[in-house]
Design a protein around this motif. Structure first.
Motif, PDB file in Angstrom:
ATOM      1  N   ALA A 359       0.827  -1.208   0.000  1.00  0.00           N
ATOM      2  CA  ALA A 359       0.000   0.000   0.000  1.00  0.00           C
ATOM      3  C   ALA A 359       0.861   1.258   0.000  1.00  0.00           C
ATOM      4  CB  ALA A 359      -0.932  -0.012   1.214  1.00  0.00           C
ATOM      5  N   VAL A 360       1.930   1.258   0.785  1.00  0.00           N
ATOM      6  CA  VAL A 360       2.823   2.417   0.855  1.00  0.00           C
ATOM      7  C   VAL A 360       3.494   2.667  -0.496  1.00  0.00           C
ATOM      8  CG1 VAL A 360       5.021   3.218   1.840  1.00  0.00           C
ATOM      9  CG2 VAL A 360       3.240   2.311   3.338  1.00  0.00           C
ATOM     10  N   LEU A 361       3.747   1.618  -1.241  1.00  0.00           N
ATOM     11  CA  LEU A 361       4.427   1.747  -2.529  1.00  0.00           C
ATOM     12  C   LEU A 361       3.532   2.293  -3.634  1.00  0.00           C
ATOM     13  CD1 LEU A 361       6.457  -1.573  -2.451  1.00  0.00           C
ATOM     14  CD2 LEU A 361       7.449   0.671  -2.856  1.00  0.00           C
ATOM     15  N   TYR A 362       2.223   2.289  -3.422  1.00  0.00           N
ATOM     16  CA  TYR A 362       1.308   2.617  -4.520  1.00  0.00           C
ATOM     17  C   TYR A 362       1.497   4.038  -5.044  1.00  0.00           C
ATOM     18  CZ  TYR A 362      -2.921   3.442  -7.198  1.00  0.00           C
ATOM     19  OH  TYR A 362      -3.803   3.773  -8.204  1.00  0.00           O
ATOM     20  N   ARG A 363       1.478   5.016  -4.170  1.00  0.00           N
ATOM     21  CA  ARG A 363       1.555   6.403  -4.642  1.00  0.00           C
ATOM     22  C   ARG A 363       2.904   6.740  -5.280  1.00  0.00           C
ATOM     23  NH1 ARG A 363      -2.677   9.351  -4.297  1.00  0.00           N
ATOM     24  NH2 ARG A 363      -4.357   8.892  -2.827  1.00  0.00           N
ATOM     25  N   PRO A 364       4.045   6.311  -4.693  1.00  0.00           N
ATOM     26  CA  PRO A 364       5.314   6.558  -5.395  1.00  0.00           C
ATOM     27  C   PRO A 364       5.346   5.917  -6.780  1.00  0.00           C
ATOM     28  CG  PRO A 364       5.719   5.958  -3.120  1.00  0.00           C
ATOM     29  CD  PRO A 364       4.265   5.736  -3.357  1.00  0.00           C
ATOM     30  N   CYS A 365       4.810   4.704  -6.886  1.00  0.00           N
ATOM     31  CA  CYS A 365       4.807   4.029  -8.196  1.00  0.00           C
ATOM     32  C   CYS A 365       3.877   4.744  -9.174  1.00  0.00           C
ATOM     33  CB  CYS A 365       4.389   2.570  -8.036  1.00  0.00           C
ATOM     34  SG  CYS A 365       5.628   1.525  -7.237  1.00  0.00           S
ATOM     35  N   LYS A 366       2.734   5.193  -8.692  1.00  0.00           N
ATOM     36  CA  LYS A 366       1.810   5.922  -9.569  1.00  0.00           C
ATOM     37  C   LYS A 366       2.436   7.223 -10.052  1.00  0.00           C
ATOM     38  CE  LYS A 366      -2.984   7.490  -9.862  1.00  0.00           C
ATOM     39  NZ  LYS A 366      -4.284   7.617  -9.139  1.00  0.00           N
ATOM     40  N   TRP A 367       3.124   7.919  -9.147  1.00  0.00           N
ATOM     41  CA  TRP A 367       3.797   9.161  -9.540  1.00  0.00           C
ATOM     42  C   TRP A 367       4.864   8.895 -10.595  1.00  0.00           C
ATOM     43  CZ3 TRP A 367       9.049   9.953  -8.935  1.00  0.00           C
ATOM     44  CH2 TRP A 367       9.519  11.211  -9.367  1.00  0.00           C
ATOM     45  N   PHE A 368       5.686   7.868 -10.363  1.00  0.00           N
ATOM     46  CA  PHE A 368       6.778   7.611 -11.293  1.00  0.00           C
ATOM     47  C   PHE A 368       6.251   7.099 -12.629  1.00  0.00           C
ATOM     48  CE2 PHE A 368      10.582   5.153 -12.781  1.00  0.00           C
ATOM     49  CZ  PHE A 368      11.390   6.259 -12.975  1.00  0.00           C
ATOM     50  N   SER A 369       5.179   6.316 -12.594  1.00  0.00           N
ATOM     51  CA  SER A 369       4.569   5.858 -13.840  1.00  0.00           C
ATOM     52  C   SER A 369       4.087   7.044 -14.666  1.00  0.00           C
ATOM     53  CB  SER A 369       3.406   4.915 -13.528  1.00  0.00           C
ATOM     54  OG  SER A 369       2.769   4.492 -14.713  1.00  0.00           O
ATOM     55  N   GLN A 370       3.448   8.002 -14.010  1.00  0.00           N
ATOM     56  CA  GLN A 370       2.986   9.210 -14.702  1.00  0.00           C
ATOM     57  C   GLN A 370       4.169  10.030 -15.215  1.00  0.00           C
ATOM     58  OE1 GLN A 370       0.031  10.126 -15.619  1.00  0.00           O
ATOM     59  NE2 GLN A 370       0.595  12.171 -16.372  1.00  0.00           N
ATOM     60  N   TYR A 371       5.208  10.106 -14.421  1.00  0.00           N
ATOM     61  CA  TYR A 371       6.403  10.850 -14.828  1.00  0.00           C
ATOM     62  C   TYR A 371       7.016  10.242 -16.096  1.00  0.00           C
ATOM     63  CZ  TYR A 371      10.866  13.313 -14.493  1.00  0.00           C
ATOM     64  OH  TYR A 371      11.956  14.100 -14.755  1.00  0.00           O
ATOM     65  N   LYS A 372       7.086   8.914 -16.138  1.00  0.00           N
ATOM     66  CA  LYS A 372       7.659   8.256 -17.311  1.00  0.00           C
ATOM     67  C   LYS A 372       6.801   8.474 -18.555  1.00  0.00           C
ATOM     68  CE  LYS A 372       9.888   4.411 -17.193  1.00  0.00           C
ATOM     69  NZ  LYS A 372      10.292   2.997 -17.044  1.00  0.00           N
ATOM     70  N   ARG A 373       5.485   8.558 -18.368  1.00  0.00           N
ATOM     71  CA  ARG A 373       4.596   8.777 -19.511  1.00  0.00           C
ATOM     72  C   ARG A 373       4.725  10.187 -20.071  1.00  0.00           C
ATOM     73  NH1 ARG A 373       0.715   5.926 -16.441  1.00  0.00           N
ATOM     74  NH2 ARG A 373      -0.293   7.896 -15.835  1.00  0.00           N
TER      75      ARG A 373
END
Length: 383
Positions: A359-373
């Motif tokens: 759960a803690v990893l979700y927001r950092p991963c979502k941010w980085f996924s958006q950043y890569k896009r």
């Protein structure tokens, strides 16, 4: 690179499950003192907790190869080869530095543990040479390695063979006071990655979804059937043969207890076979849970690195909170600092910690996924 929803969802699912195994390593009370797959000491919950994570490494490696195939048509073979070579070296460097430190928290950095990132790195180096061949040839080489590498199970021990196939978890000194232990011998993993690359052909945009699903279901079902046939014959495909036990449950444990280090033919057939069936099923999967899994699967390297540091940092906090002192940080029986052999909790606590970590990893991963896009810097393709 255009992302394929079903691949990201499957990759995300295995990343979520993978964290369970690593949380168990750091927090389960018997993780450092007994084998969760030991027929005599395990129980259904513990056996399943460990066995389900068998799917993570082979599918992670397989999908890495599959993703490389999708570069065809957008980049020249020479450009793909150069990328694979440089990324392979980069991954090996990351394994012996960033990942190994995340595992050990050893400030001396004198132990590198060669695991899945190393295996993918070496496999990329091999594919950087083979990528010039037709995809059918690469697929054929991958199948040949996967089907035949267990012939090397009885090969004479040598340093090369330990790195390539028959690991014995020996410490090898590379520099004075610094060495490595091989957990993932590279040869079988090269075979798995090459198979993924070859099968990536069916994910090209000119392949109808219905045809792709048929191929995935046929290939996956064939692998699962072959697993049960060869495992039943009990002659070839895994150095760990099975045997009838006192109870049906323990016989089942024995039958399904296949070898991961290195990944045997039996191990590869059942994990990748079910993975291909799952990939076919996920073609039309949509919904909140699939979308969440896709977030993790779209940034697997970022997730992989970050989850080790979160888990181990949490372990340090719990270590001191449990009353352990600085004189117990290092234990020669365990390569991980702040993790004494007797430290840990019941399995239900492990599951709670696992859910919290994911759960803690979700927001950092979502941010980085958006950043890569939304960003196109060259270095993002290495993360």
């Amino acid at each position: 690179m255009h992302r394929i929803y079903s691949i990201d969802v499957l990759r995300g699912l295995i990343m979520i499950i993978m964290a369970l195994d690593h949380v168990r390593d750091f927090f389960h009370v018997s993780a450092m003192t007994s084998d969760p797959l030991d027929l005599q000491t395990t129980n259904p919950a513990l056996y399943f907790t460990r066995w389900i994570t068998h799917f993570c490494a082979p599918l992670f490696v397989f999908l890495s190869g599959l993703s490389v195939h999708l570069m065809n048509g957008r980049k020249s073979k020479a450009a793909i080869s150069k990328y694979l070579f440089t990324r392979g070296l980069w991954l090996i460097l990351i394994e012996v530095t960033v990942v190994s430190f995340g595992l050990t928290f050893n400030p001396l950095m004198n132990l590198a543990i060669l695991q899945v990132i190393w295996a993918i790195g070496v496999s990329f180096l091999a594919l950087s040479l083979l990528v010039f061949l037709p995809w059918q040839a690469v697929l054929g080489i991958g199948l040949l390695i996967t089907l035949s590498h267990n012939l090397l199970d009885t090969a004479n021990h040598s340093v090369f063979m330990e790195f390539a196939h028959n690991t014995r978890y020996t410490y090898y000194q590379v520099l004075p006071g610094h060495g490595v232990i091989v957990f993932y011998p590279f040869l079988p993993w090269i075979g798995i990655l090459l198979m993924g690359y070859g099968l990536g052909r069916i994910f090209r945009q000119n392949i109808p979804v219905a045809r792709r699903r048929r191929i995935l279901l046929t290939a996956g079902s064939t692998m699962v059937v072959l697993f049960f046939v060869l495992r039943g014959i009990n002659v070839y495909g895994d150095p760990r043969t099975w045997a009838s036990q006192a109870t049906a449950l323990k016989t089942f444990y024995s039958f399904m207890n296949v070898t991961k280090y290195p990944p045997s033919l039996m191990y590869s057939l059942i994990t990748i076979g079910i993975g291909l069936i799952a990939l076919a099923a996920l073609e039309h999967a949509r919904g909140r849970f699939a979308d969440i899994a896709k977030v993790y699967g779209s940034v697997p390297f970022f997730y992989y690195i970050l989850h080790f540091y979160i888990i181990h940092t949490l372990c340090v906090i719990v270590f001191f909170a449990s009353g352990y002192g600085t004189d117990q940080i290092v234990n020669m029986q365990v390569p991980f600092l702040f993790r004494p052999p007797e430290f840990g909790f019941p399995l239900w606590v492990v599951y709670i910690i696992w859910i919290a970590v994911v759960a803690v990893l979700y927001r950092p991963c979502k941010w980085f996924s958006q950043y890569k896009r939304t960003h196109k810097q060259w270095w993002l393709s290495y993360l």
